[in-house]
Design a protein around this motif. Sequence first.
Motif, PDB file in Angstrom:
ATOM      1  N   VAL A 154      -3.712   2.532  -3.859  1.00  0.00           N
ATOM      2  CA  VAL A 154      -3.034   1.269  -3.968  1.00  0.00           C
ATOM      3  C   VAL A 154      -3.140   0.270  -4.694  1.00  0.00           C
ATOM      4  O   VAL A 154      -3.047   0.106  -5.835  1.00  0.00           O
ATOM      5  CB  VAL A 154      -5.305   0.060  -3.081  1.00  0.00           C
ATOM      6  N   ASN A 205      -4.821  -1.252   6.315  1.00  0.00           N
ATOM      7  CA  ASN A 205      -3.801  -2.285   7.106  1.00  0.00           C
ATOM      8  C   ASN A 205      -3.967  -3.181   7.136  1.00  0.00           C
ATOM      9  O   ASN A 205      -3.217  -4.656   7.125  1.00  0.00           O
ATOM     10  CB  ASN A 205      -2.174  -1.211   8.609  1.00  0.00           C
ATOM     11  N   GLU A 252      -6.628  -5.077  -6.007  1.00  0.00           N
ATOM     12  CA  GLU A 252      -7.610  -5.127  -5.188  1.00  0.00           C
ATOM     13  C   GLU A 252      -8.892  -4.794  -6.397  1.00  0.00           C
ATOM     14  O   GLU A 252      -9.040  -4.048  -6.713  1.00  0.00           O
ATOM     15  CB  GLU A 252      -7.439  -4.348  -3.977  1.00  0.00           C
ATOM     16  N   TYR A 310      -6.928  -4.364   7.177  1.00  0.00           N
ATOM     17  CA  TYR A 310      -7.354  -4.987   6.232  1.00  0.00           C
ATOM     18  C   TYR A 310      -6.659  -6.407   4.855  1.00  0.00           C
ATOM     19  O   TYR A 310      -6.833  -7.083   4.797  1.00  0.00           O
ATOM     20  CB  TYR A 310      -8.639  -4.151   5.212  1.00  0.00           C
ATOM     21  N   PHE A 311      -5.473  -5.856   4.564  1.00  0.00           N
ATOM     22  CA  PHE A 311      -4.847  -6.340   3.553  1.00  0.00           C
ATOM     23  C   PHE A 311      -3.554  -7.055   4.022  1.00  0.00           C
ATOM     24  O   PHE A 311      -3.303  -8.286   3.741  1.00  0.00           O
ATOM     25  CB  PHE A 311      -3.832  -5.262   3.085  1.00  0.00           C
ATOM     26  N   LYS A 355      -4.351 -10.173   4.039  1.00  0.00           N
ATOM     27  CA  LYS A 355      -4.958 -11.237   3.073  1.00  0.00           C
ATOM     28  C   LYS A 355      -3.865 -12.379   2.685  1.00  0.00           C
ATOM     29  O   LYS A 355      -2.800 -12.109   3.174  1.00  0.00           O
ATOM     30  CB  LYS A 355      -5.345 -10.873   1.540  1.00  0.00           C
ATOM     31  N   MET A 374       0.652  -0.941   0.407  1.00  0.00           N
ATOM     32  CA  MET A 374       0.155  -0.110  -0.131  1.00  0.00           C
ATOM     33  C   MET A 374       1.071   1.572   0.454  1.00  0.00           C
ATOM     34  O   MET A 374       1.925   1.531   0.878  1.00  0.00           O
ATOM     35  CB  MET A 374      -1.006  -0.029   0.659  1.00  0.00           C
ATOM     36  N   LEU A 416     -12.698  -2.737  -1.572  1.00  0.00           N
ATOM     37  CA  LEU A 416     -12.237  -1.239  -0.724  1.00  0.00           C
ATOM     38  C   LEU A 416     -12.961  -0.426  -0.374  1.00  0.00           C
ATOM     39  O   LEU A 416     -13.097   0.270   0.426  1.00  0.00           O
ATOM     40  CB  LEU A 416     -10.429  -1.182  -1.842  1.00  0.00           C
TER      41      LEU A 416
END
Length: 78
Positions: free
Chosen positions: A15, A72, A19, A74-75, A78, A1, A24
């Motif tokens: 981003v 932060n 994604e 959220y990613f 993944k 990011m 998002l």
Amino acid sequence: MEPIVCLLSYLKVYVNISEDMNKLKDFVESLPSVDHANKTMNMAGTRESLTVYPMKTYLIEDVQNDVEKNLNNYFSRK
């Protein structure tokens, strides 16, 4: 990011990874400090970003911190 750029009354979120920008956008709009977000495309039409507008009761710096922290998380899932 990439870093989030804090402008006068809204945030631009860029981003760096592939994604689903609709997911998002929905995620960012679910934050209590965010009024709404718009997907935006750069002038060349090659890169999407989000423009995030804060709720009136929040300082833009607080919204930036909230968005940054939650993205932060959220990613990292993944």
